[in-house]
Write a protein that holds these residues in place. Structure first.
Motif, PDB file in Angstrom:
ATOM      1  N   SER A   1     -27.362  38.763 -72.839  1.00  0.00           N
ATOM      2  CA  SER A   1     -27.341  40.056 -71.979  1.00  0.00           C
ATOM      3  C   SER A   1     -28.512  39.915 -71.333  1.00  0.00           C
ATOM      4  O   SER A   1     -29.729  39.871 -71.431  1.00  0.00           O
ATOM      5  CB  SER A   1     -26.983  41.321 -72.595  1.00  0.00           C
ATOM      6  OG  SER A   1     -25.683  41.191 -73.515  1.00  0.00           O
ATOM      7  N   CYS A   2     -28.291  40.721 -69.896  1.00  0.00           N
ATOM      8  CA  CYS A   2     -29.698  40.959 -69.099  1.00  0.00           C
ATOM      9  C   CYS A   2     -29.365  42.422 -68.552  1.00  0.00           C
ATOM     10  O   CYS A   2     -28.492  42.670 -67.694  1.00  0.00           O
ATOM     11  CB  CYS A   2     -29.831  40.009 -68.167  1.00  0.00           C
ATOM     12  SG  CYS A   2     -31.172  40.255 -66.958  1.00  0.00           S
ATOM     13  N   ALA A   3     -30.144  43.458 -69.108  1.00  0.00           N
ATOM     14  CA  ALA A   3     -29.974  44.592 -68.421  1.00  0.00           C
ATOM     15  C   ALA A   3     -30.770  45.041 -67.457  1.00  0.00           C
ATOM     16  O   ALA A   3     -32.103  44.516 -67.498  1.00  0.00           O
ATOM     17  CB  ALA A   3     -30.167  45.736 -69.498  1.00  0.00           C
ATOM     18  N   ALA A   4     -30.474  45.377 -66.283  1.00  0.00           N
ATOM     19  CA  ALA A   4     -31.091  45.664 -65.127  1.00  0.00           C
ATOM     20  C   ALA A   4     -31.555  47.008 -64.722  1.00  0.00           C
ATOM     21  O   ALA A   4     -30.786  48.036 -64.929  1.00  0.00           O
ATOM     22  CB  ALA A   4     -30.599  44.932 -63.849  1.00  0.00           C
TER      23      ALA A   4
ATOM     24  N   TRP B   1     -38.019  38.780 -62.842  1.00  0.00           N
ATOM     25  CA  TRP B   1     -37.859  38.059 -64.029  1.00  0.00           C
ATOM     26  C   TRP B   1     -38.016  38.960 -65.199  1.00  0.00           C
ATOM     27  O   TRP B   1     -38.828  39.847 -65.370  1.00  0.00           O
ATOM     28  CB  TRP B   1     -38.731  36.857 -64.317  1.00  0.00           C
ATOM     29  CG  TRP B   1     -38.662  35.685 -63.004  1.00  0.00           C
ATOM     30  CD1 TRP B   1     -39.262  35.748 -61.988  1.00  0.00           C
ATOM     31  CD2 TRP B   1     -38.022  34.464 -63.404  1.00  0.00           C
ATOM     32  NE1 TRP B   1     -39.039  34.655 -61.210  1.00  0.00           N
ATOM     33  CE2 TRP B   1     -38.023  33.739 -62.138  1.00  0.00           C
ATOM     34  CE3 TRP B   1     -37.418  34.057 -64.603  1.00  0.00           C
ATOM     35  CZ2 TRP B   1     -37.478  32.398 -61.992  1.00  0.00           C
ATOM     36  CZ3 TRP B   1     -36.587  32.881 -64.457  1.00  0.00           C
ATOM     37  CH2 TRP B   1     -36.651  32.075 -63.061  1.00  0.00           C
ATOM     38  N   GLY B   2     -37.058  38.603 -66.222  1.00  0.00           N
ATOM     39  CA  GLY B   2     -37.168  39.220 -67.307  1.00  0.00           C
ATOM     40  C   GLY B   2     -37.884  38.537 -68.294  1.00  0.00           C
ATOM     41  O   GLY B   2     -38.251  37.400 -68.094  1.00  0.00           O
ATOM     42  N   GLN B   3     -38.234  39.150 -69.317  1.00  0.00           N
ATOM     43  CA  GLN B   3     -38.893  38.164 -70.406  1.00  0.00           C
ATOM     44  C   GLN B   3     -37.783  37.426 -71.192  1.00  0.00           C
ATOM     45  O   GLN B   3     -36.607  37.603 -70.937  1.00  0.00           O
ATOM     46  CB  GLN B   3     -39.327  39.151 -71.622  1.00  0.00           C
ATOM     47  CG  GLN B   3     -38.597  39.418 -72.841  1.00  0.00           C
ATOM     48  CD  GLN B   3     -37.208  40.263 -72.652  1.00  0.00           C
ATOM     49  OE1 GLN B   3     -37.152  40.716 -71.504  1.00  0.00           O
ATOM     50  NE2 GLN B   3     -36.416  40.484 -73.525  1.00  0.00           N
ATOM     51  N   GLY B   4     -38.051  36.365 -71.842  1.00  0.00           N
ATOM     52  CA  GLY B   4     -37.208  35.361 -72.344  1.00  0.00           C
ATOM     53  C   GLY B   4     -36.406  35.660 -73.620  1.00  0.00           C
ATOM     54  O   GLY B   4     -37.088  36.802 -74.230  1.00  0.00           O
TER      55      GLY B   4
ATOM     56  N   LEU C   1     -35.890  43.646 -65.673  1.00  0.00           N
ATOM     57  CA  LEU C   1     -34.824  42.982 -66.406  1.00  0.00           C
ATOM     58  C   LEU C   1     -35.257  42.915 -67.845  1.00  0.00           C
ATOM     59  O   LEU C   1     -36.453  42.719 -68.162  1.00  0.00           O
ATOM     60  CB  LEU C   1     -34.716  41.750 -65.588  1.00  0.00           C
ATOM     61  CG  LEU C   1     -34.515  41.515 -64.109  1.00  0.00           C
ATOM     62  CD1 LEU C   1     -34.443  40.146 -63.745  1.00  0.00           C
ATOM     63  CD2 LEU C   1     -33.163  42.325 -63.885  1.00  0.00           C
ATOM     64  N   GLN C   2     -34.319  43.050 -68.508  1.00  0.00           N
ATOM     65  CA  GLN C   2     -34.522  42.774 -70.105  1.00  0.00           C
ATOM     66  C   GLN C   2     -33.440  42.021 -70.657  1.00  0.00           C
ATOM     67  O   GLN C   2     -32.119  42.242 -70.845  1.00  0.00           O
ATOM     68  CB  GLN C   2     -34.417  44.252 -70.845  1.00  0.00           C
ATOM     69  CG  GLN C   2     -34.699  44.267 -72.214  1.00  0.00           C
ATOM     70  CD  GLN C   2     -36.045  44.054 -72.696  1.00  0.00           C
ATOM     71  OE1 GLN C   2     -37.072  44.679 -71.781  1.00  0.00           O
ATOM     72  NE2 GLN C   2     -36.240  43.737 -73.749  1.00  0.00           N
TER      73      GLN C   2
ATOM     74  N   CYS D   1     -33.548  35.790 -67.465  1.00  0.00           N
ATOM     75  CA  CYS D   1     -32.650  36.057 -66.241  1.00  0.00           C
ATOM     76  C   CYS D   1     -33.510  36.684 -65.029  1.00  0.00           C
ATOM     77  O   CYS D   1     -34.809  36.881 -65.189  1.00  0.00           O
ATOM     78  CB  CYS D   1     -31.895  37.334 -66.865  1.00  0.00           C
ATOM     79  SG  CYS D   1     -32.773  38.806 -67.412  1.00  0.00           S
ATOM     80  N   ALA D   2     -33.029  36.454 -64.068  1.00  0.00           N
ATOM     81  CA  ALA D   2     -33.821  36.739 -62.861  1.00  0.00           C
ATOM     82  C   ALA D   2     -33.118  37.267 -61.837  1.00  0.00           C
ATOM     83  O   ALA D   2     -31.844  37.292 -61.901  1.00  0.00           O
ATOM     84  CB  ALA D   2     -34.480  35.349 -62.276  1.00  0.00           C
ATOM     85  N   ALA D   3     -33.560  38.069 -60.731  1.00  0.00           N
ATOM     86  CA  ALA D   3     -33.113  38.631 -59.646  1.00  0.00           C
ATOM     87  C   ALA D   3     -33.750  38.271 -58.335  1.00  0.00           C
ATOM     88  O   ALA D   3     -34.791  38.381 -58.425  1.00  0.00           O
ATOM     89  CB  ALA D   3     -32.904  40.169 -59.900  1.00  0.00           C
ATOM     90  N   THR D   4     -32.961  38.331 -57.293  1.00  0.00           N
ATOM     91  CA  THR D   4     -33.561  38.262 -55.924  1.00  0.00           C
ATOM     92  C   THR D   4     -32.565  38.925 -54.892  1.00  0.00           C
ATOM     93  O   THR D   4     -31.359  39.013 -55.137  1.00  0.00           O
ATOM     94  CB  THR D   4     -33.774  36.836 -55.423  1.00  0.00           C
ATOM     95  OG1 THR D   4     -34.240  36.608 -54.139  1.00  0.00           O
ATOM     96  CG2 THR D   4     -32.433  36.163 -55.474  1.00  0.00           C
TER      97      THR D   4
END
Length: 125
Positions: free
Chosen positions: A20-23, A115-118, A3-4, A96-99
């Motif tokens: 934005s959060c690019a996955a 987790w992405g960086q903040g 994640l970015q 941003c985070a994902a599960t």
């Protein structure tokens, strides 16, 4: 899942920003839950918003309801957080985070392994 996060910056109170959060490594069209969290200096990480691809349900923290909106662009594999009517209390590093799944609440940070960086959001008064 990689994640970015991006889009943070300095904004005056009452202004707007879109994060934005690019996955990569997983698409939003598959079974996934995505979330936005923030952490202010000296405070615990707080759940801001989350969205489930299973049923497109969305959830918001009480402090941002009516002001923030979460969305995804599956074609771009990107998640967004549109923030309006920003307040100085919204200042913090946003993650941003994902599960693949959550148990109690998708606004709990301990539900997320990815987790992405903040990205830093600063709201001036």
């Amino acid at each position: 899942v990689q994640l970015q996060a991006s889009g943070g910056g300095l904004v005056q109170a009452g202004g707007s920003l879109r994060l934005s959060c690019a996955a990569s490594g997983r698409t939003f069209s598959s079974s996934i839950v995505m979330g936005w969290f923030r952490q202010a200096p000296g405070k615990e990480r707080e759940g801001v918003s989350c969205m489930s691809s299973y049923d497109r349900s969305t959830f918001y923290g009480d402090s941002v309801k009516g002001r923030f909106a979460i969305s995804t662009d599956n074609a771009k594999n990107t998640m967004y957080l549109q923030m309006t009517s920003l307040e100085p209390e919204d200042t913090g590093v946003y993650f941003c985070a994902a599960t693949e799944w959550y148990g109690t609440s998708c606004l709990r940070s301990d539900e997320y392994p990815y987790w992405g960086q903040g990205t830093l959001v600063t709201v001036s008064s």
